[in-house]
Design an enzyme around this catalytic site. Sequence first.
Site, PDB file in Angstrom:
ATOM      1  CB  SER A 472      45.140  58.938  41.818  1.00  0.00           C
ATOM      2  OG  SER A 472      45.275  60.036  42.674  1.00  0.00           O
ATOM      3  CG  ASP A 483      57.593  63.169  32.582  1.00  0.00           C
ATOM      4  OD1 ASP A 483      57.245  62.806  31.444  1.00  0.00           O
ATOM      5  OD2 ASP A 483      56.835  63.755  33.378  1.00  0.00           O
ATOM      6  CE  LYS A 497      41.331  61.029  42.101  1.00  0.00           C
ATOM      7  NZ  LYS A 497      42.562  61.663  42.621  1.00  0.00           N
TER       8      LYS A 497
END
Length: 725
Positions: A472, A483, A497
């Site tokens: 999460s 990224d 998740k």
Amino acid sequence: MTVKKTLLALLLSAPFALMARADSGTALPNAPTADQATAAKLVYGLLSDSRYAYRPKALDDALAADMYKRYLEALDPGKQFFTAQDIAKFDAYKTKLDDGFKRGDMSAAYAIFAVYRQRVEARVAHARALLKQDIFDFAGNDSFVYDREDAPWATDKAALDELWKQSVRNDWLRLKLAGKKPEDIRKTLDKRYENLAKGIAELKGEDVFQTFVNSYANAVDPHTDYFTPRSADNFNLSMSLSLEGIGAVLQRQDDVVAIREIVPGGPAGNSKKLKPGDRVVGVGQGDSGPMEDVIGWRIDDVVAKIRGKKGTKVRLDVIPAEAGLDSQPVRVVLVRDKVRLEDQAAKAEVITIPAAGKTPAKRIGVIKLPGFYQDFEGRRRNNGDYASATRDVAKLLTQLRGEKVDGVVLDLRNNGGGSLTEAIELSGLFIDRGPVVQVRESGGRVSVESDSDAGIAWEGPLAVLINRGSASASEIFAGAMQDYGRGLVIGETTFGKGTVQNLVDLDRWPANETARFGQVKLTIAQFFRVNGSSTQHKGVEPDIAFPASVDASEFGESTYDNALPWTRIAAVPHTRYGNFEPLLPKLRALHDKRVADNKEYQWWAEDVARFKAERAKKAVSLNEAERRAERDGNEAKRKQRQEERKALGLALDPLADESADDGLAASERDIAKDAAREKLADSRPDPLLRESAAILADAVRLLNGDDKLSAVVLPTANVRGHWAD
């Protein structure tokens, strides 16, 4: 992160949540209370309405059948109590649960539970009778199948008798291998089984209600859960890392509640009058409130009496750990205060990586973050001292900068997530403004959540350590760092998740002044990385991978049969500080060479492989010679490793002399010794953490020693000062 829950598992692992007062004498109701019926209707309204739920589902016969299956799994996950004959009778309810739930009628759930309680009582009586029989010869070749998740229901009582016979024999053998005498084994197991029956017999209607409502909630979504008012309070406390009370961790042991741990800095610790193992037998409020005998109470009832507003007094009657239970209790008076649960907060240390060739040793700071916690209420009130993962990490970064570290590893292993806000703000400590995560709501609207604060708390080299237990919010942060090319991601592929939950207070609609209906942790959205990819199912894949410690088929989002599928949306523009792809082959080569000669890393890999092989068997032998040889082999291996540690000058394992299996349940162990052992486990050598620090040190050396490579890997960082050494 949500894990699979069962009523029996909760009973065995956390009896404080389930054990009722031994003297209550009240029969289990056969229907919910009026408030519970109203709560059920409110839950139905939430989960079936697209204005609230991200993936609403109609409560129809198909979902009712799924609810039915999940309810049975919650009650009897190991298929140890019900027979196929019981299930055949229950099947009449399978497609009728939906109609009753909508009306707040849950008589079917209570009827099934009533049978369950009878079956538990019968099974326990059978197990206790087996202890008196001559069945404890372990020379044969039979085995005990402990993993029965996919097994069929036992055909009849005789089949269950055989299953329980092997289960009891395995319990006996474990204690025998741990050196216990037959009379002690019989006494321990008889008490264990008696406590199991007592725990189930004393469950209250609210426990059954919560379990059944969650069979509906989890059928809609694996991460949607219902909390009763009391369990909602406990959940909120776990997120805030603070409470108002005495600062002691309690544990139930037989019929009394004992102190397992004293929280440093709290009233209990400051008083110097309490210690682990002491038993609380009475509680009184203020200076003169009546003392209530709490022997036999469920632990959450005792906790409710001990907790209270800051500045108020509580009186405890305590029997010291070293005294008999019939001893005269000692009266302890404490003034409640706000207590910070520091053990669950972020912590820092420094690892020194030795010099390599002509390059000097590197000091790598490590920050261990167990959860993305936040005191929501404290933040809402603008309390300057509210608990916050981001604030704590920022302080630790300042501390590590002062210690002149060359890089920082943020350890998110087994960090199951928490506050989405904290994940965004924590990312902001390492990037200078920009999008962190995309959030898509049920209607398809996508919003971009960004770090809006200028400046970076740490511009230097960064690595993020993850494993399958990272979920999460951990995946949001790790994905953002990947990224942005802001740091190396090391470890295992994460949980997978990719959904967002929000707590919905069911009392807000009737505007109740006191909590009556509970709360729902409701899936309201799906999050996506700034590159457009969802972490759902796939998780975050590391740049440098360690061997998987657990199979994705056994743990992770992919184990849920109703989890959302993976998908992607459009990427959003974001800064790319670096591109580690050209660097990764060199880092992997250095990593492979180093771990080939790293004993601790090799031992860890061996243990993981052995654990997987044993787990795949789903059964254990009941041949004593075979089990003893296996145990002796494991103990010899631990001792051999300890000797090798000494010879190699490695840190010693503080638990090397501990038996791997003492055969005892948690409530049967000496509380003080067990708590101390748990603390020692935190200081065991951690080859994965050290190797992560070594990988980051490699990256620093390579980039500082090769201007051309650095210009390719960190073109933006070279201009802005990131990864400066």
